[in-house]
Design a protein around this motif. Structure first.
Motif, PDB file in Angstrom:
ATOM      1  N   SER A  28      67.059  56.284  44.290  1.00  0.00           N
ATOM      2  CA  SER A  28      66.269  56.555  43.096  1.00  0.00           C
ATOM      3  C   SER A  28      67.205  56.896  41.946  1.00  0.00           C
ATOM      4  CB  SER A  28      65.318  57.730  43.369  1.00  0.00           C
ATOM      5  OG  SER A  28      64.536  58.056  42.241  1.00  0.00           O
ATOM      6  N   ASP A  77      67.655  58.594  38.270  1.00  0.00           N
ATOM      7  CA  ASP A  77      67.015  59.615  37.438  1.00  0.00           C
ATOM      8  C   ASP A  77      66.390  58.944  36.218  1.00  0.00           C
ATOM      9  OD1 ASP A  77      66.309  61.690  35.751  1.00  0.00           O
ATOM     10  OD2 ASP A  77      68.128  62.836  36.100  1.00  0.00           O
ATOM     11  N   ARG A  89      62.931  60.491  45.888  1.00  0.00           N
ATOM     12  CA  ARG A  89      62.516  60.157  44.524  1.00  0.00           C
ATOM     13  C   ARG A  89      62.784  61.314  43.568  1.00  0.00           C
ATOM     14  NH1 ARG A  89      62.657  55.822  45.889  1.00  0.00           N
ATOM     15  NH2 ARG A  89      61.019  54.312  46.144  1.00  0.00           N
ATOM     16  N   HIS A 112      61.452  63.139  40.249  1.00  0.00           N
ATOM     17  CA  HIS A 112      60.202  63.232  39.496  1.00  0.00           C
ATOM     18  C   HIS A 112      60.463  62.641  38.118  1.00  0.00           C
ATOM     19  CE1 HIS A 112      56.872  64.835  37.183  1.00  0.00           C
ATOM     20  NE2 HIS A 112      56.254  64.985  38.345  1.00  0.00           N
ATOM     21  N   PRO A 113      59.534  61.875  37.566  1.00  0.00           N
ATOM     22  CA  PRO A 113      59.807  61.207  36.292  1.00  0.00           C
ATOM     23  C   PRO A 113      59.941  62.132  35.086  1.00  0.00           C
ATOM     24  CG  PRO A 113      57.570  60.773  37.014  1.00  0.00           C
ATOM     25  CD  PRO A 113      58.253  61.503  38.130  1.00  0.00           C
ATOM     26  N   LEU A 146      59.770  66.085  35.490  1.00  0.00           N
ATOM     27  CA  LEU A 146      60.138  67.456  35.850  1.00  0.00           C
ATOM     28  C   LEU A 146      61.453  67.463  36.612  1.00  0.00           C
ATOM     29  CD1 LEU A 146      56.609  68.730  36.918  1.00  0.00           C
ATOM     30  CD2 LEU A 146      57.732  68.971  34.692  1.00  0.00           C
ATOM     31  N   ASN A 147      62.067  68.617  36.700  1.00  0.00           N
ATOM     32  CA  ASN A 147      63.398  68.741  37.284  1.00  0.00           C
ATOM     33  C   ASN A 147      63.333  69.022  38.791  1.00  0.00           C
ATOM     34  OD1 ASN A 147      66.180  68.820  37.311  1.00  0.00           O
ATOM     35  ND2 ASN A 147      66.261  70.990  36.821  1.00  0.00           N
ATOM     36  N   ILE A 167      63.330  66.792  42.936  1.00  0.00           N
ATOM     37  CA  ILE A 167      63.276  65.572  43.736  1.00  0.00           C
ATOM     38  C   ILE A 167      62.437  65.852  44.976  1.00  0.00           C
ATOM     39  CG2 ILE A 167      65.516  64.771  42.925  1.00  0.00           C
ATOM     40  CD1 ILE A 167      66.580  65.468  45.790  1.00  0.00           C
ATOM     41  N   ALA A 168      61.936  64.796  45.581  1.00  0.00           N
ATOM     42  CA  ALA A 168      61.174  64.918  46.821  1.00  0.00           C
ATOM     43  C   ALA A 168      61.730  63.914  47.826  1.00  0.00           C
ATOM     44  CB  ALA A 168      59.696  64.657  46.567  1.00  0.00           C
ATOM     45  N   VAL A 203      60.749  69.248  48.976  1.00  0.00           N
ATOM     46  CA  VAL A 203      60.901  69.245  47.521  1.00  0.00           C
ATOM     47  C   VAL A 203      62.088  70.126  47.186  1.00  0.00           C
ATOM     48  CG1 VAL A 203      59.811  69.809  45.318  1.00  0.00           C
ATOM     49  CG2 VAL A 203      58.434  68.867  47.189  1.00  0.00           C
ATOM     50  N   GLY A 245      64.400  71.683  43.935  1.00  0.00           N
ATOM     51  CA  GLY A 245      64.308  71.902  42.493  1.00  0.00           C
ATOM     52  C   GLY A 245      65.547  72.491  41.891  1.00  0.00           C
TER      53      GLY A 245
END
Length: 145
Positions: A77, A79, A124, A126-127, A129-130, A132-133, A143, A145
């Protein structure tokens, strides 16, 4: 289903193939992961042979390739906010963050547990927010952060 993406106005069923990106190295690994750069004409593909390959979509050339894990790449993914970082995940149970400018690994994290010869299945950004999951063969979602 018409195959039309309202956001981009692209019809997969009528657009046709614009360019085929071929690494010329298909005997050792199939493509298992793919993402497009948000601002540059680049596609990054992950392979079963542990490599990522970066293609220029304008002329179809492979502009970079390297081994990034010790097992098959399962997901990647880019960023979407900055376009400067790439996450890669593997069945080796590791997630790695790469700086796209110089291709250095900035961080590595071990995640999930192996099940049936598989490890991390998806990663992935997040489109907006800071965080990933990730998801794994161990039936968990994590998740970070």
């Amino acid at each position: 289903s018409s195959g039309i993406n309202a956001e981009y106005g692209v019809s997969v069923s009528s657009a046709g193939v614009v360019r085929t990106l071929d690494s010329g190295m298909t005997e050792e690994g199939g493509v298992t992961a793919l993402d497009t750069h948000p601002t540059q004409p680049l596609v990054i593909a992950g392979y079963t042979d542990r490599e990522i390959r970066v293609f220029n979509t304008e002329d179809g050339t492979m502009v970079h390739h390297m081994i990034v894990h010790t097992d098959a790449i399962s997901s990647l993914s880019i960023d979407p906010m900055t376009g400067s970082n790439l996450l890669t995940a593997s069945h080796s149970l590791s997630i790695r963050t790469w700086n796209i400018e110089d291709w250095t690994c900035d961080h590595e994290e071990t995640a999930h547990q192996r099940r049936h010869d598989e490890g991390i299945l998806c990663v992935r950004f997040h489109p907006f927010l800071n965080f990933i999951a990730t998801s794994g063969a161990d039936s968990t979602v994590r998740v970070y952060g």
